[in-house]
Write an enzyme that holds these catalytic residues in place. Structure first.
Site, PDB file in Angstrom:
ATOM      1  N   ASN A   1       0.866  -1.176   0.000  1.00  0.00           N
ATOM      2  CA  ASN A   1       0.000   0.000   0.000  1.00  0.00           C
ATOM      3  C   ASN A   1       0.907   1.233   0.000  1.00  0.00           C
ATOM      4  OD1 ASN A   1      -1.812   2.027   0.397  1.00  0.00           O
ATOM      5  ND2 ASN A   1      -2.504   1.355   2.427  1.00  0.00           N
ATOM      6  N   TRP A   2       1.030   1.844  -1.145  1.00  0.00           N
ATOM      7  CA  TRP A   2       1.907   3.019  -1.244  1.00  0.00           C
ATOM      8  C   TRP A   2       1.314   4.235  -0.539  1.00  0.00           C
ATOM      9  CZ3 TRP A   2       3.697   3.237  -7.130  1.00  0.00           C
ATOM     10  CH2 TRP A   2       4.555   2.158  -7.384  1.00  0.00           C
ATOM     11  N   LYS A   3       0.062   4.168  -0.168  1.00  0.00           N
ATOM     12  CA  LYS A   3      -0.636   5.330   0.412  1.00  0.00           C
ATOM     13  C   LYS A   3      -0.446   6.536  -0.527  1.00  0.00           C
ATOM     14  CE  LYS A   3      -0.353   3.189   4.906  1.00  0.00           C
ATOM     15  NZ  LYS A   3      -0.300   3.318   6.346  1.00  0.00           N
TER      16      LYS A   3
ATOM     17  N   HIS B   1      -9.784   0.958   4.739  1.00  0.00           N
ATOM     18  CA  HIS B   1      -8.467   1.112   5.360  1.00  0.00           C
ATOM     19  C   HIS B   1      -8.598   2.026   6.579  1.00  0.00           C
ATOM     20  CE1 HIS B   1      -4.374   2.448   6.085  1.00  0.00           C
ATOM     21  NE2 HIS B   1      -4.023   1.269   5.590  1.00  0.00           N
TER      22      HIS B   1
ATOM     23  N   GLU C   1      -6.998   4.475   7.584  1.00  0.00           N
ATOM     24  CA  GLU C   1      -6.919   5.924   7.326  1.00  0.00           C
ATOM     25  C   GLU C   1      -8.213   6.444   6.701  1.00  0.00           C
ATOM     26  OE1 GLU C   1      -3.147   5.545   5.348  1.00  0.00           O
ATOM     27  OE2 GLU C   1      -2.398   4.865   7.288  1.00  0.00           O
TER      28      GLU C   1
ATOM     29  N   GLY D   1       2.190   2.452  11.055  1.00  0.00           N
ATOM     30  CA  GLY D   1       3.137   3.557  10.954  1.00  0.00           C
ATOM     31  C   GLY D   1       3.780   3.951  12.274  1.00  0.00           C
TER      32      GLY D   1
ATOM     33  N   GLY E   1       2.872  -0.828   4.461  1.00  0.00           N
ATOM     34  CA  GLY E   1       2.906   0.575   4.081  1.00  0.00           C
ATOM     35  C   GLY E   1       4.340   1.049   3.933  1.00  0.00           C
ATOM     36  N   GLY E   2       4.891   1.627   4.994  1.00  0.00           N
ATOM     37  CA  GLY E   2       6.215   2.261   4.946  1.00  0.00           C
ATOM     38  C   GLY E   2       7.304   1.398   4.326  1.00  0.00           C
TER      39      GLY E   2
END
Ligand code: 13P
Length: 254
Positions: free
Chosen positions: A9-11, A96, A98, A174, A234-235
């Site tokens: 997930n590159w966000k 998600h 977020e 995160g 993610g990160g």
């Protein structure tokens, strides 16, 4: 046996120019692996570049990070599942953390977004997860099971059986704090139990992936846990070499 699923997930990172460079670096080092599924979820604006970079490669799939509930119309700024499918996406992240906690998405919207994904031929990756206060209050199972049941309320049993579920504790996203493999396993088992209530034995085939501060150092132990069928990252997926290492994680149970 469930094939492990690795989802990047590159966000809100890697616009078209960075996405092009990233995909060139990743595809050069990642050879097709038949025993696992790799899915990229770039920002919608970079899906075209990612599809182009993949060319005829079918071993890597693409997903969209969010969809709107309707297929087209006066919804400025939104991306529909129909458009994401047209751009080449095969999956859609739905609910998600977020989306729920930064953008205020409700469980009812999550359910309609799952339905929009299914209606347009996308496989929903339904994300569930509790806040720290909810974990501390002992309500984790209640929260995630409610998110699961409500999120899948508008789709049929066939679509539930074909979906992917992602458990992402909000406090682990995160933050560098990960659920232990045992904690993740416990929640995943509860989620699978709820899927069994809905679709019976077919629940055994539904991948339930874990997300929240996954990195190259903890990926193998998380993946070794019972009922952890993959990773949503993610990160640590933002660098192509790191991500290729995580995608290559040994996936042996026990
Ligand atoms: P991090 O891996 O950065 O904790 O993010 C997890 C996540 O939200 C993936 O969807």
């Amino acid at each position: 046996m469930r094939r492990p699923v690795f989802i990047a997930n590159w966000k809100m990172n890697h616009g078209p120019t960075e996405a092009r460079a990233y995909m060139a670096a990743f595809t050069a080092r990642w050879t097709p692996h038949e025993d696992r599924t790799v899915i990229f979820c770039p920002p919608a604006i970079s899906i075209g570049v990612v599809m182009h970079a993949l060319g005829s490669r079918r071993d890597i799939a693409v997903g969209v990070q969010n969809v709107w509930t309707e297929d087209a119309g006066a919804f400025t700024g939104e991306t529909s599942a129909r458009m994401a499918a047209d751009a080449g996406a095969r999956y859609a992240l739905v609910g998600h953390s977020e989306r729920r906690h930064v953008f205020g998405e409700t469980v009812a919207e999550t359910a309609l977004k799952c339905a929009a994904a299914v209606r347009n031929g996308l496989t929903p990756i339904l994300c569930v997860g509790e806040l720290l206060a909810q974990r501390e209050a002992g309500t984790t199972n209640e929260i995630v099971l409610n998110q699961l049941r409500a999120g899948l309320a508008e789709v049929g049993n066939e679509s539930v059986a074909a979906a992917i579920i992602a458990y992402e504790p909000v406090w682990a996203i995160g933050t560098g704090k990960t659920a232990t493999p045992a904690d993740a396993s416990t929640v995943h088992a509860h989620l699978r139990g709820a899927l069994r209530e809905r679709i019976g034995d077919r629940a055994a085939a539904v991948p339930i992936v874990y997300g929240g501060s996954v990195n190259g150092g903890n990926a193998e132990s998380l993946l070794a846990a019972r009922d952890v069928d993959g990773l949503l990252v993610g990160g640590a997926c933002l660098d192509p070499a790191n991500w290729a290492t995580i995608c290559g994680t040994r996936a042996a149970k026990g």
